[in-house]
Design a protein around this motif. Structure first.
Motif, PDB file in Angstrom:
ATOM      1  N   TYR A 247      14.457  -3.491 -26.452  1.00 27.12           N
ATOM      2  CA  TYR A 247      14.514  -3.814 -25.034  1.00 27.12           C
ATOM      3  C   TYR A 247      13.274  -3.277 -24.337  1.00 27.12           C
TER       4      TYR A 247
ATOM      5  N   ASP B  51      28.529  12.344 -17.886  1.00 27.72           N
ATOM      6  CA  ASP B  51      27.589  11.249 -17.712  1.00 27.72           C
ATOM      7  C   ASP B  51      26.397  11.662 -16.881  1.00 27.72           C
TER       8      ASP B  51
ATOM      9  N   ASP C 178      26.889   1.759 -25.010  1.00 25.71           N
ATOM     10  CA  ASP C 178      28.200   1.464 -24.422  1.00 25.71           C
ATOM     11  C   ASP C 178      28.102   0.246 -23.507  1.00 25.71           C
ATOM     12  N   LEU C 179      27.031   0.248 -22.698  1.00 23.16           N
ATOM     13  CA  LEU C 179      26.874  -0.823 -21.726  1.00 23.16           C
ATOM     14  C   LEU C 179      26.814  -2.176 -22.424  1.00 23.16           C
ATOM     15  N   PHE C 180      26.078  -2.228 -23.539  1.00 20.20           N
ATOM     16  CA  PHE C 180      25.903  -3.496 -24.233  1.00 20.20           C
ATOM     17  C   PHE C 180      27.010  -3.762 -25.244  1.00 20.20           C
ATOM     18  N   GLY C 181      27.942  -2.825 -25.371  1.00 21.46           N
ATOM     19  CA  GLY C 181      29.047  -3.021 -26.313  1.00 21.46           C
ATOM     20  C   GLY C 181      28.568  -3.095 -27.747  1.00 21.46           C
TER      21      GLY C 181
ATOM     22  N   LEU D 230      21.426  -7.828 -15.537  1.00 20.09           N
ATOM     23  CA  LEU D 230      21.118  -6.811 -16.526  1.00 20.09           C
ATOM     24  C   LEU D 230      19.731  -7.017 -17.110  1.00 20.09           C
TER      25      LEU D 230
ATOM     26  N   ILE E  66      24.353   0.009 -11.183  1.00 23.39           N
ATOM     27  CA  ILE E  66      25.575   0.230 -11.957  1.00 23.39           C
ATOM     28  C   ILE E  66      25.878   1.724 -12.038  1.00 23.39           C
TER      29      ILE E  66
ATOM     30  N   GLN F  44      26.987   3.059  -8.657  1.00 25.11           N
ATOM     31  CA  GLN F  44      28.333   2.567  -8.325  1.00 25.11           C
ATOM     32  C   GLN F  44      29.395   3.331  -9.130  1.00 25.11           C
ATOM     33  N   ARG F  45      29.046   3.577 -10.413  1.00 21.86           N
ATOM     34  CA  ARG F  45      29.978   4.292 -11.272  1.00 21.86           C
ATOM     35  C   ARG F  45      30.218   5.702 -10.721  1.00 21.86           C
TER      36      ARG F  45
ATOM     37  N   PRO G  65      22.983  -8.923 -26.167  1.00 27.00           N
ATOM     38  CA  PRO G  65      24.255  -8.263 -25.866  1.00 27.00           C
ATOM     39  C   PRO G  65      25.041  -9.005 -24.787  1.00 27.00           C
ATOM     40  N   MET G  66      26.333  -8.814 -24.815  1.00 30.10           N
ATOM     41  CA  MET G  66      27.226  -9.338 -23.786  1.00 30.10           C
ATOM     42  C   MET G  66      27.247 -10.847 -23.697  1.00 30.10           C
TER      43      MET G  66
ATOM     44  N   ALA H 282      31.852  -7.328 -19.015  1.00 28.24           N
ATOM     45  CA  ALA H 282      31.123  -6.287 -19.741  1.00 28.24           C
ATOM     46  C   ALA H 282      30.576  -5.237 -18.791  1.00 28.24           C
ATOM     47  N   SER H 283      29.950  -5.681 -17.704  1.00 31.46           N
ATOM     48  CA  SER H 283      29.343  -4.673 -16.839  1.00 31.46           C
ATOM     49  C   SER H 283      30.412  -3.913 -16.054  1.00 31.46           C
TER      50      SER H 283
ATOM     51  N   LYS I 249      33.357  -3.187 -17.209  1.00 23.10           N
ATOM     52  CA  LYS I 249      34.011  -2.286 -18.148  1.00 23.10           C
ATOM     53  C   LYS I 249      33.287  -0.948 -18.165  1.00 23.10           C
ATOM     54  N   THR I 250      31.938  -1.040 -18.241  1.00 25.16           N
ATOM     55  CA  THR I 250      31.160   0.185 -18.289  1.00 25.16           C
ATOM     56  C   THR I 250      31.346   0.980 -17.018  1.00 25.16           C
ATOM     57  N   VAL I 251      31.356   0.248 -15.919  1.00 26.33           N
ATOM     58  CA  VAL I 251      31.478   0.929 -14.642  1.00 26.33           C
ATOM     59  C   VAL I 251      32.810   1.675 -14.566  1.00 26.33           C
ATOM     60  N   SER I 252      33.889   0.957 -14.945  1.00 19.15           N
ATOM     61  CA  SER I 252      35.186   1.592 -14.764  1.00 19.15           C
ATOM     62  C   SER I 252      35.429   2.653 -15.843  1.00 19.15           C
TER      63      SER I 252
ATOM     64  N   GLY J 283      33.378   4.692 -16.979  1.00 20.63           N
ATOM     65  CA  GLY J 283      32.590   5.892 -16.760  1.00 20.63           C
ATOM     66  C   GLY J 283      33.258   6.952 -15.921  1.00 20.63           C
TER      67      GLY J 283
END
Lengths: 103, 742, 184
Positions: free
Chosen positions: B607, B629, B645-648, B697, B721, B724-725, C54-55, C176-177, C179-182, C184
């Motif tokens: 990336y 985190d 994690d973000l990209f699974g 993304l 992101i 927001q998290r 990804p995703m 996907a995005s 999921k990561t947010v929640s 965390g």
């Protein structure tokens, strides 16, 4: 046209412009080198003349003069006459048949 | 002549002239006597008229002619510039602009509306032309006859007796091959005035075989009668001005001027003299006299002593007419200035934007191929090869920068468009608004400029409409009655920053917050700082319906502005000080084509992070990051995102991961990645429609040296992101703390 | 240009008897025979070097570098049967040119093997069956009969039509995005 029978004439037709200039120049020079006396260009079928075309007519006349003869323009079409008049060249060329053919 | 192309050029140039005219008119509003501005307006009308004639656009010729005549009088000081006149001329400008649009759209006939508008404007112009201003009688004395009026023939000994213009032109040999036909220019001159005489000069044409049938050998000496200016004649040759040598002598020129002409022309002097006589420009007697003077011959000029060397022709004129020295100097000076302006113009090359894009694409490919070669060289461990590749790499980088610079344009032109908008809108609103533009010379990519116009327009209108208060309220608040709107631009670390600031009342935070809560954008109890509240207006769904006016409320809200800026990979933010004003800041990348990137590996994929945004890299300490985190970065809390994690991405991460600290618009976030792979020149490839929905993304993709595709991370979105998290996490902890307390 | 235009014509009305439009590239996916009108096909390349993205939903295999352009690759098997194709020795990527809303996009489709270019005249084509073909009948333009076997002629604009795909892609990305947010 009786002249065309007794004297050699080269008929130029269509657009006398930059696009055919190189080819027409060769035709004219080749024609003049063959024509012994009183060569003429038949311009009745010319639909368009631009600067390149005008240059060729002047060149043709000059070449003819350098060979000790003079060039005649036969039956010039309206577009030819228009350019010659614009450039004040009608008297420089020996123009025949213009009046009859251009109402 | 390729008419379509030429006409397109004509339309483009006319638009530029009209823009310059508008600028000049707006300048005149503040300084009504600005001579440069007056000239600019005149030049626009004059040039458009001339060029329109070439294309047979008679309606444009007719209309511009009237406006030109008026400007001619303004130039001579016969008519004073006032607001009414400026408004009228702005109207004329708009009308010409619509006529141009119609021509551009290929409309054959003029619409009824346009005819009416045109007639109305012409009528108003005629009023001005019919009634010169009060001080008109002062200038009516025939001291300085303007070029457009043909003075009566003088009987001066050295003046040449004719009332015609003499036009002498020789063309570049390449002219025909470039698609132009000199005869068409002659014909066009014939429509400007009466072609009294045309002499074809074929002296330059070689004979027989040597003559190149496609080269242009002909020149023309012409006598032209009519009520016209030198500019009219020059304009006829405008399209070939760099490919021809044009000499124009006004009616009744001094004999010396003709002699100069003879000297300047390539043909033999005697022959030229004959030509001028043949044209009727000179009489035999005048020619003889001229040649005698030139030869320094006795008789005609007793004042010259015999031992003097032959004088240059220009001096003869001056010597014989000492009185007019100043006039001659002025004329020469003016000529030189116009020539300078023309050479400057010629230094700018118009290039089809598509060709430029093609070049930039190719440079992009070159960058990719260069990277591939460099990788291979490094792998070969051949030192000389690596060095050679490094040199090439450096050159490629320079080429890339130069190529991108080709597309850079100054933002000033975009800013200037708003002068008119501000003028019109402030009148409409009855507010007195001053527009201050700074940083106009700041450059940015043309493709960005094209897309920034609409959002800027919206912001400017918004500031005028909602930002700046009415004059009464300003006075009541103890502020200057005149509101100020500032447009500013500057470069900052690889981005361009554009600011739109007003000194108005600032945002009404209470109302914004109330509305946001009403729309469900803010949860009750959620506390926001001032900055966050201000920026709520960019949220989708935050409609300013209450404030809709016919100006900024045309169905689009600020969220559309933000979406436009997002699409340019930019960021928009707003600062507001109650009572003091609002400033919107837009931060945009300089270019959309190539960036310097930082390559990282996550799982199997690679990336790219834009290098501008990378602050530092560090090893990731598993002990510190295992259950939280964020890390402690030199005493500061740094939240981070695990890209795995973000990209699974499945599978276990390598033992030692790395954190890349990224920053954008003041916010920092860490990204946990598997590997750091170094800097990489990144050519941005669009994602295409199918993948475009990954946007958010990924800002695009690129091709690595080995041919693999790598996605470019959208830093802005990643930061969003993370933030927001964290906001969510804080809310949760706050909630749990509360429950604990209870 | 003409290629695209005629392709559009072709997909607009299956009856078009234009010269050349009766030719179909046939290939197999999950042991079924499919055909696509050859005018939509730009080239066929060997399977390889697909970079995963990804995703993405399963049927987006990833992207490839097609001489400097980034082209997404769709896994037809996953699209039709929700079963990812195993890349084999004969796997190919067929590059199809899509023209949608004025913009042209190349899309690669992953197939198990490419068979041949066949001439199938309109009278050899039967309308798609309501069911029984194993894939959504929307995707089928007709059933070509070749040597007693049926070839499923795909309506490629439906199969790859980005409108349809986007509907499938967008929620996956959003999920996907989020999921990561929640998480965390």
């Amino acid at each position: 046209m009786s002249e065309t029978e007794s004297h050699p004439a080269l008929a130029l037709e269509g657009e006398l412009n930059i696009y055919g200039a190189a080819e027409n120049k060769l035709r004219i020079l080749e024609f003049l080198s063959r024509a012994k006396e009183a060569p003429a260009l038949d311009l009745s079928g010319v639909t368009e003349v631009d600067t390149a075309g005008l240059q060729l007519l002047i060149l043709a006349q000059r070449e003819a003069e350098s060979m000790g003869t003079s060039l005649r323009l036969l039956d010039p079409s309206a577009s030819v006459l228009d350019v010659l008049q614009l450039c004040n060249l009608t008297t420089r060329f020996d123009v025949s048949g213009a009046l009859e053919c251009n109402p | 002549m390729n008419l379509d192309n030429a006409q397109q050029t004509f339309i483009e140039e006319s638009r530029e002239l009209l823009a310059a005219m508008e600028d000049a008119l707006l300048t005149l509003e503040t300084t009504p006597s600005d001579a440069d501005a007056i000239n600019a307006v005149f030049r626009a009308m004059h040039t458009i008229k001339g060029a329109a004639g070439l294309f047979g656009l008679d309606h444009i010729v007719g209309f511009t002619h009237v406006a030109e005549s008026l400007m001619d009088r303004v130039r001579d000081g016969e008519i004073a510039v006032d607001d009414t006149l400026i408004a009228l001329l702005l109207g004329c400008r708009d009308h010409i602009s619509s006529m141009m649009d119609a021509v551009d759209a290929g409309e054959e006939s003029t619409s009824e509306d346009m005819l009416t508008t045109g007639m109305g404007l012409v009528a108003s112009l005629e009023v001005y032309l019919g009634h010169p201003s009060e001080d008109g009688d002062a200038t009516e004395s025939p001291s300085a006859p303007s070029g457009s009026h043909t003075p009566a023939p003088t009987t001066d000994a050295t003046g040449v007796e004719n009332v015609t213009w003499h036009v002498s032109v020789r063309f570049d040999q390449e002219l025909l091959r470039n698609g132009f036909d000199p005869l068409s220019f002659v014909r066009y001159l014939g429509t400007l005035g009466d072609l009294v005489h045309v002499e074809v000069i074929a002296d330059a044409m070689p004979s027989g075989e040597e003559m190149d049938a496609e080269a242009c050998y002909l020149g023309f000496e012409m006598r032209l009668a009519g009520d016209l200016t030198k500019g009219d004649i020059e304009d006829a040759f405008e399209f070939v001005q760099s490919d021809c040598t044009l000499r124009i002598l006004p009616p009744n020129s001094q004999l010396g001027a003709y002699l100069d002409l003879i000297q300047d022309l390539p043909e033999d002097t005697v022959r030229l003299g004959e030509i001028l006589v043949a044209c009727g420009t000179l009489t035999e007697r005048e020619l003889e006299e001229g040649l005698r003077i030139q030869a320094g011959g006795a008789g005609a000029s007793e004042e010259m002593s015999d031992d003097q060397p032959i004088q240059p022709l220009g001096e003869i004129l001056v010597e014989r007419e000492v009185v007019q020295q100043e006039l001659v100097d002025a004329a020469l000076d003016k000529q030189r200035r116009t020539r300078d302006a023309k050479t400057r113009e010629a230094r700018v090359i118009r290039v089809d934007a598509a060709k430029l894009d093609e070049l930039i694409n190719l440079v992009g490919e070159l960058v990719i191929a260069g990277s591939a070669a460099e990788t291979l060289a490094r792998r070969s461990r051949n030192r000389t090869l690596v060095e050679a590749n490094t040199t090439i790499g450096g050159l490629v980088e320079s080429i890339r920068d130069s190529a991108l610079r080709l597309r850079m344009v100054e933002i000033g032109e975009t800013f200037n468009r708003f002068r008119r908008v501000v003028r019109d809108v402030s009148q409409e609103l009855g507010k007195d608004i001053d527009l201050v533009i700074t940083g106009a010379e700041t450059e940015l990519d043309k493709s960005v400029v094209e897309k920034i116009g609409d959002p800027l327009m919206h912001l400017v209108r918004n500031a005028m409409d909602h930002g700046l208060e009415s004059t009464e309220r300003r006075i009541k608040a103890g502020k200057p009655a005149k509101g100020t709107l500032r447009l500013n631009a500057y470069h900052e670390s690889g981005s361009i920053v554009i600011e739109i600031a007003d000194d108005g009342g600032g945002l009404d935070r209470a109302r914004i917050l109330a509305k946001a809560q009403e729309r469900g954008l803010v949860q009750p109890g959620q506390s926001l700082n001032d900055h966050e509240i201000d920026n709520l207006i960019f949220e989708p769904g935050f409609s300013t319906a209450e404030q809709v006016t016919n100006l900024s409320g045309r169905g689009v809200g600020m969220d559309v502005v933000r979406r436009n800026i997002d699409a340019l990979r930019g960021i928009i933010s707003l600062d507001s000080n109650p009572g003091q004003g609002t400033r919107v800041t837009i931060r945009l990348p300089l270019t959309l084509a190539i960036i310097d990137g930082f390559l990282v590996g996550v799982g199997e994929g690679a990336y790219i992070i834009p290098l501008d945004c990378v602050v530092e890299c560090m090893k990731c300490d598993p002990a510190e990051t295992r259950c939280q985190d964020y890390i402690n970065l030199r005493g500061q809390v740094l939240p981070f995102l695990r890209l795995r994690d973000l990209f699974g991405i499945e599978g276990s991460p390598p033992r030692r991961q790395n954190i890349v600290v990224i920053q954008y618009a003041g916010q920092r976030v860490g990204l946990v990645v598997d590997h750091l792979l170094g800097e990489f020149q990144t050519v941005i490839k669009p994602l295409g429609r199918l993948l475009d929905h990954l946007r958010g993304l990924f800002g695009g993709s690129t091709i690595l040296g080995g041919g693999e595709v790598a996605m470019i991370l959208d830093v802005q979105e990643l930061i969003r992101i993370a933030v927001q998290r964290d906001a969510g996490a804080h809310a949760e902890t706050a909630a749990s703390n509360q429950t604990d307390l209870v | 240009m003409t290629v695209k235009d005629s392709h559009q014509l072709q997909s607009a009305s299956a009856d078009t008897d234009d010269e050349g439009t009766n030719q179909y590239l046939t290939f197999s996916v999950a042991e079924q025979m499919f055909g696509i009108g050859i005018l939509a096909i730009k080239e066929i390349i060997q399977y390889g070097a697909v970079s995963s993205v990804p995703m993405m939903p399963d049927f987006i295999r990833g992207v490839i570098n097609l001489r400097g352009a980034v082209v997404p690759v769709v896994d037809l098997s996953a699209r039709f049967h929700r079963r990812q194709a195993e890349a084999g020795r004969r796997s190919c990527i067929v590059i199809v040119e899509m023209c949608e809303e004025g913009s042209i996009q190349d899309v690669g489709i992953l197939v198990d093997s490419v068979s041949a270019v066949l001439e199938i005249t309109p009278d050899e084509i039967e309308p798609p069956p309501a069911f029984g073909a194993g894939i959504k009948s929307d995707f089928i333009r007709g059933m070509g009969k070749v040597d007693g076997r049926f070839v499923i002629l795909l309506d490629i604009s439906r199969v790859l039509g980005t409108e349809g795909l986007i509907e499938l892609v967008a929620p996956v990305v959003a999920a996907a995005s989020n999921k990561t947010v929640s998480s965390g």
